[in-house]
Design a protein around this motif. Structure first.
Motif, PDB file in Angstrom:
ATOM      1  N   ARG A   1       8.201  -9.324  -4.067  1.00 49.00           N
ATOM      2  CA  ARG A   1       8.588  -8.568  -3.036  1.00 49.00           C
ATOM      3  C   ARG A   1       7.453  -7.765  -2.598  1.00 49.00           C
ATOM      4  O   ARG A   1       7.109  -7.500  -1.346  1.00 49.00           O
ATOM      5  CB  ARG A   1       9.919  -7.694  -3.109  1.00 49.00           C
ATOM      6  CG  ARG A   1      10.202  -7.039  -2.067  1.00 49.00           C
ATOM      7  CD  ARG A   1      11.537  -6.053  -2.157  1.00 49.00           C
ATOM      8  NE  ARG A   1      12.713  -6.918  -2.187  1.00 49.00           N
ATOM      9  CZ  ARG A   1      13.412  -7.081  -3.511  1.00 49.00           C
ATOM     10  NH1 ARG A   1      13.177  -6.161  -4.335  1.00 49.00           N
ATOM     11  NH2 ARG A   1      14.592  -7.663  -3.420  1.00 49.00           N
ATOM     12  N   ALA A   2       6.946  -7.225  -3.490  1.00 46.68           N
ATOM     13  CA  ALA A   2       5.484  -6.286  -3.268  1.00 46.68           C
ATOM     14  C   ALA A   2       4.239  -7.112  -2.925  1.00 46.68           C
ATOM     15  O   ALA A   2       3.497  -6.778  -1.888  1.00 46.68           O
ATOM     16  CB  ALA A   2       5.282  -5.178  -4.453  1.00 46.68           C
ATOM     17  N   VAL A   3       4.143  -8.124  -3.927  1.00 43.12           N
ATOM     18  CA  VAL A   3       2.822  -8.701  -3.696  1.00 43.12           C
ATOM     19  C   VAL A   3       2.638  -9.945  -2.742  1.00 43.12           C
ATOM     20  O   VAL A   3       1.749  -9.960  -1.925  1.00 43.12           O
ATOM     21  CB  VAL A   3       2.606  -9.515  -4.961  1.00 43.12           C
ATOM     22  CG1 VAL A   3       1.348 -10.210  -5.028  1.00 43.12           C
ATOM     23  CG2 VAL A   3       2.494  -8.509  -6.219  1.00 43.12           C
ATOM     24  N   GLY A   4       3.979 -10.607  -2.398  1.00 41.73           N
ATOM     25  CA  GLY A   4       3.790 -11.437  -1.353  1.00 41.73           C
ATOM     26  C   GLY A   4       3.681 -10.988   0.065  1.00 41.73           C
ATOM     27  O   GLY A   4       2.515 -11.427   0.757  1.00 41.73           O
ATOM     28  N   PRO A   5       4.350 -10.161   0.556  1.00 40.49           N
ATOM     29  CA  PRO A   5       3.832  -9.690   1.812  1.00 40.49           C
ATOM     30  C   PRO A   5       2.443  -9.113   2.025  1.00 40.49           C
ATOM     31  O   PRO A   5       1.667  -9.103   3.048  1.00 40.49           O
ATOM     32  CB  PRO A   5       4.577  -8.471   2.221  1.00 40.49           C
ATOM     33  CG  PRO A   5       6.270  -8.686   1.231  1.00 40.49           C
ATOM     34  CD  PRO A   5       5.480  -9.525   0.033  1.00 40.49           C
ATOM     35  N   ALA A   6       1.862  -8.710   0.860  1.00 41.44           N
ATOM     36  CA  ALA A   6       0.604  -7.895   0.746  1.00 41.44           C
ATOM     37  C   ALA A   6      -0.319  -8.893   0.915  1.00 41.44           C
ATOM     38  O   ALA A   6      -1.279  -8.986   1.678  1.00 41.44           O
ATOM     39  CB  ALA A   6       0.478  -7.077  -0.562  1.00 41.44           C
ATOM     40  N   ILE A   7      -0.175 -10.115   0.128  1.00 42.89           N
ATOM     41  CA  ILE A   7      -1.147 -10.987   0.134  1.00 42.89           C
ATOM     42  C   ILE A   7      -1.297 -11.656   1.781  1.00 42.89           C
ATOM     43  O   ILE A   7      -2.003 -12.232   2.246  1.00 42.89           O
ATOM     44  CB  ILE A   7      -0.849 -12.221  -0.693  1.00 42.89           C
ATOM     45  CG1 ILE A   7      -1.295 -11.509  -2.069  1.00 42.89           C
ATOM     46  CG2 ILE A   7      -1.848 -13.555  -0.708  1.00 42.89           C
ATOM     47  CD1 ILE A   7      -0.752 -12.637  -3.365  1.00 42.89           C
ATOM     48  N   ALA A   8      -0.008 -11.812   2.247  1.00 40.62           N
ATOM     49  CA  ALA A   8       0.343 -12.578   3.548  1.00 40.62           C
ATOM     50  C   ALA A   8      -0.341 -11.480   4.391  1.00 40.62           C
ATOM     51  O   ALA A   8      -1.136 -12.236   5.531  1.00 40.62           O
ATOM     52  CB  ALA A   8       1.650 -12.547   3.798  1.00 40.62           C
ATOM     53  N   GLY A   9      -0.319 -10.252   4.428  1.00 46.10           N
ATOM     54  CA  GLY A   9      -1.029  -9.303   5.300  1.00 46.10           C
ATOM     55  C   GLY A   9      -2.574  -9.373   5.468  1.00 46.10           C
ATOM     56  O   GLY A   9      -3.306  -9.218   6.372  1.00 46.10           O
ATOM     57  N   LEU A  10      -2.924  -9.926   4.056  1.00 49.32           N
ATOM     58  CA  LEU A  10      -4.605 -10.228   3.932  1.00 49.32           C
ATOM     59  C   LEU A  10      -4.938 -11.541   4.634  1.00 49.32           C
ATOM     60  O   LEU A  10      -6.066 -11.837   5.263  1.00 49.32           O
ATOM     61  CB  LEU A  10      -5.101 -10.062   2.664  1.00 49.32           C
ATOM     62  CG  LEU A  10      -4.822  -8.596   1.838  1.00 49.32           C
ATOM     63  CD1 LEU A  10      -5.449  -8.776   0.423  1.00 49.32           C
ATOM     64  CD2 LEU A  10      -5.759  -7.669   2.559  1.00 49.32           C
ATOM     65  N   LEU A  11      -4.083 -12.482   4.519  1.00 43.13           N
ATOM     66  CA  LEU A  11      -4.523 -14.035   4.740  1.00 43.13           C
ATOM     67  C   LEU A  11      -4.324 -14.169   6.119  1.00 43.13           C
ATOM     68  O   LEU A  11      -5.071 -14.871   7.019  1.00 43.13           O
ATOM     69  CB  LEU A  11      -3.698 -15.088   4.019  1.00 43.13           C
ATOM     70  CG  LEU A  11      -3.966 -15.156   2.584  1.00 43.13           C
ATOM     71  CD1 LEU A  11      -3.115 -16.175   1.700  1.00 43.13           C
ATOM     72  CD2 LEU A  11      -5.649 -15.440   2.437  1.00 43.13           C
ATOM     73  N   ILE A  12      -3.365 -13.652   6.833  1.00 41.42           N
ATOM     74  CA  ILE A  12      -2.755 -14.296   8.074  1.00 41.42           C
ATOM     75  C   ILE A  12      -3.961 -13.634   9.290  1.00 41.42           C
ATOM     76  O   ILE A  12      -4.449 -14.457  10.107  1.00 41.42           O
ATOM     77  CB  ILE A  12      -1.391 -13.615   8.505  1.00 41.42           C
ATOM     78  CG1 ILE A  12      -0.281 -14.355   7.683  1.00 41.42           C
ATOM     79  CG2 ILE A  12      -1.178 -13.757   9.907  1.00 41.42           C
ATOM     80  CD1 ILE A  12       1.011 -13.871   7.892  1.00 41.42           C
ATOM     81  N   PRO A  13      -4.412 -12.574   9.226  1.00 38.01           N
ATOM     82  CA  PRO A  13      -5.331 -12.254  10.380  1.00 38.01           C
ATOM     83  C   PRO A  13      -6.558 -12.767  10.114  1.00 38.01           C
ATOM     84  O   PRO A  13      -7.389 -13.248  11.046  1.00 38.01           O
ATOM     85  CB  PRO A  13      -5.792 -10.637   9.956  1.00 38.01           C
ATOM     86  CG  PRO A  13      -4.330 -10.256   9.348  1.00 38.01           C
ATOM     87  CD  PRO A  13      -4.065 -11.182   8.400  1.00 38.01           C
ATOM     88  N   ARG A  14      -7.000 -13.422   8.951  1.00 38.28           N
ATOM     89  CA  ARG A  14      -8.218 -14.093   8.694  1.00 38.28           C
ATOM     90  C   ARG A  14      -8.328 -15.643   8.827  1.00 38.28           C
ATOM     91  O   ARG A  14      -9.013 -16.258   9.251  1.00 38.28           O
ATOM     92  CB  ARG A  14      -8.839 -13.711   7.389  1.00 38.28           C
ATOM     93  CG  ARG A  14      -9.195 -12.358   7.280  1.00 38.28           C
ATOM     94  CD  ARG A  14      -9.627 -11.900   5.808  1.00 38.28           C
ATOM     95  NE  ARG A  14     -10.260 -10.636   5.549  1.00 38.28           N
ATOM     96  CZ  ARG A  14      -9.551  -9.482   5.768  1.00 38.28           C
ATOM     97  NH1 ARG A  14      -8.262  -9.579   6.074  1.00 38.28           N
ATOM     98  NH2 ARG A  14     -10.104  -8.289   5.791  1.00 38.28           N
ATOM     99  N   MET A  15      -7.176 -16.096   8.279  1.00 41.38           N
ATOM    100  CA  MET A  15      -6.972 -17.588   8.216  1.00 41.38           C
ATOM    101  C   MET A  15      -5.690 -18.014   8.843  1.00 41.38           C
ATOM    102  O   MET A  15      -5.383 -19.246   9.121  1.00 41.38           O
ATOM    103  CB  MET A  15      -6.847 -18.073   6.775  1.00 41.38           C
ATOM    104  CG  MET A  15      -8.007 -17.482   5.913  1.00 41.38           C
ATOM    105  SD  MET A  15      -7.886 -17.926   4.110  1.00 41.38           S
ATOM    106  CE  MET A  15      -7.800 -19.917   4.249  1.00 41.38           C
ATOM    107  N   GLY A  16      -5.048 -17.369   9.671  1.00 36.50           N
ATOM    108  CA  GLY A  16      -3.731 -17.823  10.495  1.00 36.50           C
ATOM    109  C   GLY A  16      -2.665 -17.917   9.571  1.00 36.50           C
ATOM    110  O   GLY A  16      -2.494 -18.081   8.287  1.00 36.50           O
ATOM    111  N   PRO A  17      -1.375 -18.123  10.351  1.00 36.15           N
ATOM    112  CA  PRO A  17      -0.200 -18.392   9.512  1.00 36.15           C
ATOM    113  C   PRO A  17      -0.097 -19.575   8.782  1.00 36.15           C
ATOM    114  O   PRO A  17       0.683 -19.487   7.674  1.00 36.15           O
ATOM    115  CB  PRO A  17       0.794 -18.165  10.752  1.00 36.15           C
ATOM    116  CG  PRO A  17       0.170 -17.576  11.774  1.00 36.15           C
ATOM    117  CD  PRO A  17      -1.331 -17.917  11.774  1.00 36.15           C
ATOM    118  N   ALA A  18      -0.733 -20.577   8.985  1.00 37.81           N
ATOM    119  CA  ALA A  18      -0.505 -21.719   8.197  1.00 37.81           C
ATOM    120  C   ALA A  18      -1.094 -21.678   7.104  1.00 37.81           C
ATOM    121  O   ALA A  18      -0.679 -22.302   6.094  1.00 37.81           O
ATOM    122  CB  ALA A  18      -1.516 -22.887   9.262  1.00 37.81           C
ATOM    123  N   SER A  19      -2.022 -20.607   6.786  1.00 33.06           N
ATOM    124  CA  SER A  19      -2.415 -20.397   5.423  1.00 33.06           C
ATOM    125  C   SER A  19      -1.619 -20.053   4.596  1.00 33.06           C
ATOM    126  O   SER A  19      -1.401 -20.486   3.067  1.00 33.06           O
ATOM    127  CB  SER A  19      -3.574 -19.241   5.303  1.00 33.06           C
ATOM    128  OG  SER A  19      -3.145 -17.953   5.653  1.00 33.06           O
TER     129      SER A  19
END
Length: 582
Positions: free
Chosen positions: A195-213
């Motif tokens: 619950r803590a790590v998943g949204p954090a990693i998504a917050g790093l990936l989405i702006p750079r690589m898009g939601p598909a990542s």
């Protein structure tokens, strides 16, 4: 577009915050091997189940899949954040992810009991990987529609609902029974870290690589989990009869829970805690924004405090079990949670609130790990997945109903007074649980055992579908033992009904001194065979032995099959051979 840009700017401001839980999550996963080796010296360690290589591999991959699930949930919300009625769409996505657990969990438990659990999990995860791949491709093409997104979220929720009972039933095959509580606590750690790590990693990936990542990352985690399950070799369950049919399996699971007071008491204790305790989780976002005036960063810190408490709860839980009985553990966890809710109802400082949420996380994990381990310990292998499925429905339903009720209450009387009301309800639940504690399950062994008395062989084996089968047992009891015998037979009656019997009755023939007649029916000859050979355990047999010890010898058993019941093809050929020989 404007909403997306605003959200992106918020995520960039959160990068220092989200990097911390992401890095901690990576270090946590890497440190599991060290924790497992340290646990080798103590079977009561919080990390003791990780000494099992099979459990450790499954747990790590389950953690990775949980992280991937949270990542894809954030990615799905990102795709609709700029759409009209985004709040409604996001709420529908959450509902689409949770609703399958209420709809599919019980049938999933039946399938986990009548099918090979490992193969079931692998099949479900293959479908999950295909859904993630499809979601990735649709997102890359830019053709994703909110309706398609909801359908895929619902499909992913179904895969989770199908997997949870099978994974829960598989755990006792991977760790000793004495470590089930630690295994349940480690499961809570997995959920809170994800619950803590998943949204954090998504917050790093989405702006750079898009939601598909994040959808692709979720699919990759599922693929690794499939590899682990392909290499897993749990204890083999020999099949003594033909596979149980779905409808009869569903009835058998419901019948077991209905006639198992021990299981019912465990679920009642879970509800007594979850219904009021869910107020904290449901109202924390509004409490953080309206009363503590915190931003998204501050709310994330409050969630992190709960996550830290959950990990600490898993660590201290074995020591609590060694120092306190189960009744006192439940009391301590409930009382701690009550105090935390009352503190939150009166606090004004965010630092105090964050500090108070740490013991709340501890109490949450300790309470749920206690009831989780109890329900896993008390369920026999033949019905374990079905019982766990019913338990999951109670857990998710209790949290959902509680969240809705407390949300409505907060809209009427305010968040702080709702916290006070929830604390009062939880205190009443703690009092009720103290006066009606869980049953002592330490002597309830669920190893398979032959039924008492052994039923004689029949000359012609009826067809498996023949039935119903009426079983009549006649006992001769001395006058001085009649009252004790009747009391013991009521426990036997519940045992008969748990293992497949219907319409159980204990009667006394008129004009026959000291004779008692026990009658019950089974729906088919196949059910009768399972009732005798597969579903009887040492605990059930001890109840039968106790009643038989009060009678003058074992009962006389007669069985009757409905007229015109079919016999198997092999029996027909055998009868023809006998006639030809004669």
């Amino acid at each position: 577009m404007v909403a997306a840009m605003v959200t992106a700017s918020r995520i960039r401001t959160l990068e220092p915050v989200v990097l911390i839980p992401a890095c901690c999550g990576g270090l946590f996963i890497v440190g599991v091997q060290t924790a497992a080796s340290e646990a080798s010296g103590s079977a009561s360690s919080a990390w003791a189940p990780l000494r099992s290589g099979a459990f450790r591999a499954v747990w790590l991959m389950t953690l990775a899949v949980n992280i991937g699930n949270w990542m894809q949930a954030v990615g799905a919300q990102w795709l609709v954040v700029g759409a009209p009625q985004a709040d409604v769409l996001i709420a529908l996505q959450q509902a689409a992810g949770m609703l399958p657990m209420l709809l599919v969990a019980v049938p999933a438990g039946v399938m986990a009991d009548i099918l090979d659990r490992r193969r079931l999990i692998i099949g479900v995860q293959l479908c999950t990987m295909a859904i993630c791949a499809g979601l990735t491709m649709v997102t890359l093409d830019g053709a994703v529609h909110p309706g398609v997104l909801l359908a895929m979220q619902f499909a992913l929720g179904i895969s989770v609902a199908l997997s949870v009972p099978a994974l829960g039933a598989l755990t006792p095959d991977l760790v000793p029974g004495s470590q089930l509580t630690q295994a349940a606590a480690l499961g809570s750690i997995s959920m809170n870290v994800a619950r803590a790590v998943g949204p954090a990693i998504a917050g790093l990936l989405i702006p750079r690589m898009g939601p598909a990542s994040v959808f692709a990352a979720d699919g990759l985690a599922v693929a690794m989990f499939i590899v682990v399950m392909l290499r897993l070799r749990p204890a083999h369950r020999p099949a003594t009869h033909r596979p149980e049919r779905f409808a009869s399996g569903l009835r058998a699971g419901a019948r077991y829970v209905r006639h198992a007071p021990v299981v019912q008491r465990i679920m009642l204790h879970a509800l007594l805690f979850l219904l009021p305790a869910s107020a904290l989780w449901a109202l924390l976002p509004m409490f953080a924004s309206r009363h503590l005036h915190l931003s998204v960063v501050g709310y994330g810190i409050l969630l992190a405090a709960l996550g830290v408490g959950a990990i600490l709860g898993a660590l201290v839980q074995p020591r609590l079990r060694a120092a306190l009985c189960g009744r006192r553990i439940a009391l301590a966890a409930g009382a701690t949670y009550v105090c935390v809710i009352l503190v939150l109802a009166s606090v004004q400082q965010p630092i105090v609130a964050a500090a108070a949420l740490v013991p709340a996380g501890i109490a949450w994990v300790v309470a749920l790990a206690h009831v989780n381990a109890e329900v896993q310990n008390v369920l026999p292998a033949w019905v374990r997945a079905r019982g766990l499925a019913v338990y999951q429905v109670v857990i998710f339903g209790g949290q959902g109903v509680g969240a809705l009720a407390w949300g409505f209450c907060s809209s009427q009387i305010g968040t702080r007074w709702t916290f006070v009301a929830a604390a009062g309800c939880l205190a009443a639940g703690v009092w009720a649980a103290w006066h009606r504690p869980l049953h002592d399950t330490t002597r309830m062994s669920h190893h398979p055992a032959a039924m008492y008395p052994e039923h004689p062989a029949v000359e012609v084996e009826p067809h498996p579908d023949a039935g119903p089968v009426l079983v009549v047992c006649k006992y001769q009891v001395a006058e001085a033992d009649e009252d004790a015998f009747v009391a013991a037979m009521h426990d036997v009656g519940r045992s008969r009904q748990r293992t497949g019997g219907n319409g159980w009755r204990l009667s006394r023939p008129l004009g026959t001194a000291g004779e008692f007649v026990e009658t019950y029916a089974l729906l088919s000859w196949d059910e009768h065979q399972r009732h005798i050979h597969d579903r009887n355990t040492t605990w059930e047999k001890s109840l039968q032995d106790r009643a038989a010890s009060l009678a003058a010898g074992p009962p006389r058993v007669e069985r009757f099959v409905a007229p015109g019941a079919p016999v198997s093809a092999d029996d027909v050929r055998a009868l023809d051979l006998v006639s030809a020989t004669a």
